[in-house]
Design an enzyme around this catalytic site. Sequence first.
Site, PDB file in Angstrom:
ATOM      1  N   ASP A  61      10.857  15.177  22.287  1.00  0.00           N
ATOM      2  CA  ASP A  61      10.640  14.433  21.052  1.00  0.00           C
ATOM      3  C   ASP A  61       9.669  15.195  20.159  1.00  0.00           C
ATOM      4  OD1 ASP A  61       7.826  13.578  21.726  1.00  0.00           O
ATOM      5  OD2 ASP A  61       8.890  12.647  23.406  1.00  0.00           O
ATOM      6  N   GLU A  97      26.123  42.302  37.826  1.00  0.00           N
ATOM      7  CA  GLU A  97      25.423  41.165  37.195  1.00  0.00           C
ATOM      8  C   GLU A  97      24.118  41.630  36.556  1.00  0.00           C
ATOM      9  OE1 GLU A  97      26.638  37.301  39.858  1.00  0.00           O
ATOM     10  OE2 GLU A  97      25.345  38.805  40.798  1.00  0.00           O
TER      11      GLU A  97
END
Length: 734
Positions: free
Chosen positions: A533, A613
Site C-alpha cells: 500500500d 541457465e
Amino acid sequence: MSIVYNQEEKFFNLHTQNTTYQMGINQYGYLLHNYYGRRIADVSMDQLLDLNDRGFSGNPHQAGRDRNFSLDTAALEYTGCGIGDYRISSCEAVNADGSTAVDLQYVGYNIYKGKQGIPGMPAAYDNGGESETLEIMLEDPCTGLRAILCYSVFENMDMITRSVRFENHGDGTIRLERALSACLDMQPGSWDLIHFHGRHCMERQPERLRQPHGITRISSKRGSSSHQHNPFVIMASPETVEAYGDCYGMMLVYSGDYAAEIEMDQMNHTRLVMGINPDTFSWKLDKGQSFDTPEVIMGFTHEGLNALSQMYHRFIRNNICRGKYKNIHRPVLVNNWEGTYFNFTHEKLEAIASEAQKLGIEMFVLDDGWFGKRDDDYSGLGDWKVNEAKVRLTELVQTVNSMGMKFGLWIEPEMVNEDSDLYREHPDWVLKIPGRNPSRARYQLVLDFSRREVVDYVYEQIASVLSSCNIEYVKWDMNRSLADTWSAALPADRQGEVRHRFVLGVYRFAERLISDFPHILLEGCSGGGGRFDAGMLYYAPQIWCSDDTDAEERVLIQYGTSFGYPASTMGSHVSAVPNHQTGRISTMDLRGAVAMSGMLGYELDLTKLKSAEKAKVRQQIREYKKYAELVMNGDYYRLTDPVKDSDYCAWAFVSENRKKCLFYLVNLHTRANAPLINVRFRGLKPDANYKIQREKRIYSGAALMYGGYTFPAFAGDGQVVQMYLEETKSGTAR
Ligand code: GLA
C-alpha cells in the site's frame, strides 16, 4: 492558482491541469459537493445538485419551510450522521451526553502554498512548488467537534490528496466511532467499481462490478492492508476501458484496517467513502485533543484506466516514495529463501554469493533464519541476535562486499514466537486478551506495537545488528494477521485505539529506520504482498509483490498490481523450477521477462544452475541493466488483458519523451493452429519512426499504434518476445 474561492457564489474550485473539483457552501451552512471531473472554468456547477422535495427525506431545521434541501439527497462533501442523511456517513461519534449525532457546518477556510505532513503518518509530499492546500473548517455547533478537511492540489500531476483532522473544541469527551478520510458523492450516472481482491500467493486481482443499489464494501480487519483486498478502488463509467473513458481513483495511504464503501441510493446517486475501518476503531477524544485520519489520493481522467494508472505511478514515484533509492537503479539481488529456506550454513551462503557474483548479481540478501534459535518457524522470532553457530554475519558481509556486492538482511519486527527469550522476558508485550489464549498463526504472536517502549526495544535490537556491519538493504516482513487485540498499556475505554496505534508504531519504527540508516534500501513484505500500500511505500520504495514466484501467475499478479502501483515498487524474482508454489515448469525466458518487468532479483540456489541457465541469467542481468531506467521510471502500458485472453499477455514501458519503448509479449498457453496475435502499441509518437532492435525494418509510431504488430503463432508455452524500440531519424518507415 490551483485553488480558487468564489466569494460571491461561495464555491471552491480545485483545479489541476486537466481536472476540476468543486464544492460550495449553501445558504444553510452545509458544504456541498458540486463537481469532480474534466477541467472547467470558474463557474458554479450547483445545477447538478438534486434539490427536490422527496418523501421520507427530511430537511434540516434551519431550512425552515424549504423542503427541497435534504441531507439525504444532496451531494455532500463530508458527512456527519444521525441528523437525516441515511446514507453511509463519513464520521460517527458518541457525544458526552450519549447522543450519536454529528452535524458538520461550515465555519471557514484557509489556503496556503505547499502541503503539510500528517504527524506520525505517511503522506504525499511536495518536492517544492508543486502543490497548494485548502483547509475547510466544519464544526458541530452543539458539541464543538471540529473536522478540518485538508485538500492538497498537485496541479501538474492531476492529483488531489485529502485527509481530515478532528479537534474537540467542546467541553466533554467525544468518542469517534468512524473517522473516514474522504467522501465522494459521484457525478450523476451509473458507475462500475473496480477493486483488487486476492489471497496469499494471488494478490490484487481486478474485479469489475456494476454498482448495485445498496452498499458494497471492500475492507480489511487484519491489522494490515491485506492480501485479500487492496486499499485502492476505481470508479469508472460503464463504457470506460484502458484507452478511454471517465474514471476516478481513490487510494488510501495507510497500512492497517481500512474500508472503502460504495453506496448507490434510492435516487441512483453514488457515494464513495474511504478510511480507517470503523469496525475495529474507536477513539476517545478528550477536550482539546485532536485526531488525524490517514490520507487518500484521488485522481480523475477521461482517458481511460491506463492513463489513471500512469497518474498513480508518477505520483507514487515522485510524491510518496522517498530516500536514496527513490528513482535510481535498485541492485539486482539474490535472496536465499527459496534456495535454502531455514536450512543453510555459512559456507552454503558463501557459495551462493560467489556464484551470484559471477553472474553479475549486485546484492546478496540473507532471509529468515539468521538470528536466535530460528531453524524453523516455531521459535526464535523476536530474538534479534545473530546465531553465530549458523552464520558469522560480519564475516559474511565482508566476504560479500569483497566480491563487489552489497549485503541485505531480512527482519520481522512486529512478531514473536512464544519460544523466544523476548517472549519469556515480556509475555505482556503481545496482543492478547486477559483470560483468553491468543490464536497463533505461523506459530507466532503479534507484539503490541501500540506501545512505544515495545517498538523502541525491538528497534534498538535490530538497529544494533544493522550498525554492526555494512548492511545496505532490509526486507521487512509481517507474517500474520492481527487477532486478540488488547493492549496491557491502555485502559478499557481506549482499547478501540489499539489497531490504529499499532499502525502508528509500525510507522514510527519505519521512520526511525530510514532516518538512522538513510543508505539502506528498505523492501516491504508481508507474506509477499499482504501490505502492499501507499503507506508502506512512503518508507519502502519497493515491496515483495507476492510469495507466488510462478512466472505465469506473476503475470496476473503484476498485471493487477499495475492498476495502482508502478513497476518500481514491485519486487520480482526469478525462482527455480518446478516452481515451489505451483509445481509448474516455466521457461527461463518467461521467468526472466516477468521478473525484469519489476525490480529484478533471483531467489534460488544458484549453485544448482546448469551452465546454459547461468548464461541466460548473465544475459538477463546485462539486458536489465540496459533497460532498468525505463522499467523504473517509464510509462507503463497494459496492452492486453490476461484475465480475458489468458493465453498470452503483452505490456510495455515507454520513456517520458516517447522515444524509447521496451515491449514484452509472453505466450502462456500454446494452442494448436492458433490465431495470430495482433498487439497495438500505445504511447508512441504517431509521426515518429522507430527502429526495433534486431530488426531491419523501420516502423512509424502510427503503424505500430493504429495497425499494431502481428506475431506468428508460438510453438511451446513460455516463449517471450522482447522488443526494444528507439526513435530513429534515418531510414524509411512502413
Ligand atoms: C514470508 C516472505 C518470504 C520469506 C519468508 C521467511 O513468507 O514473504 O519471502 O521471507 O516469510 O520466513
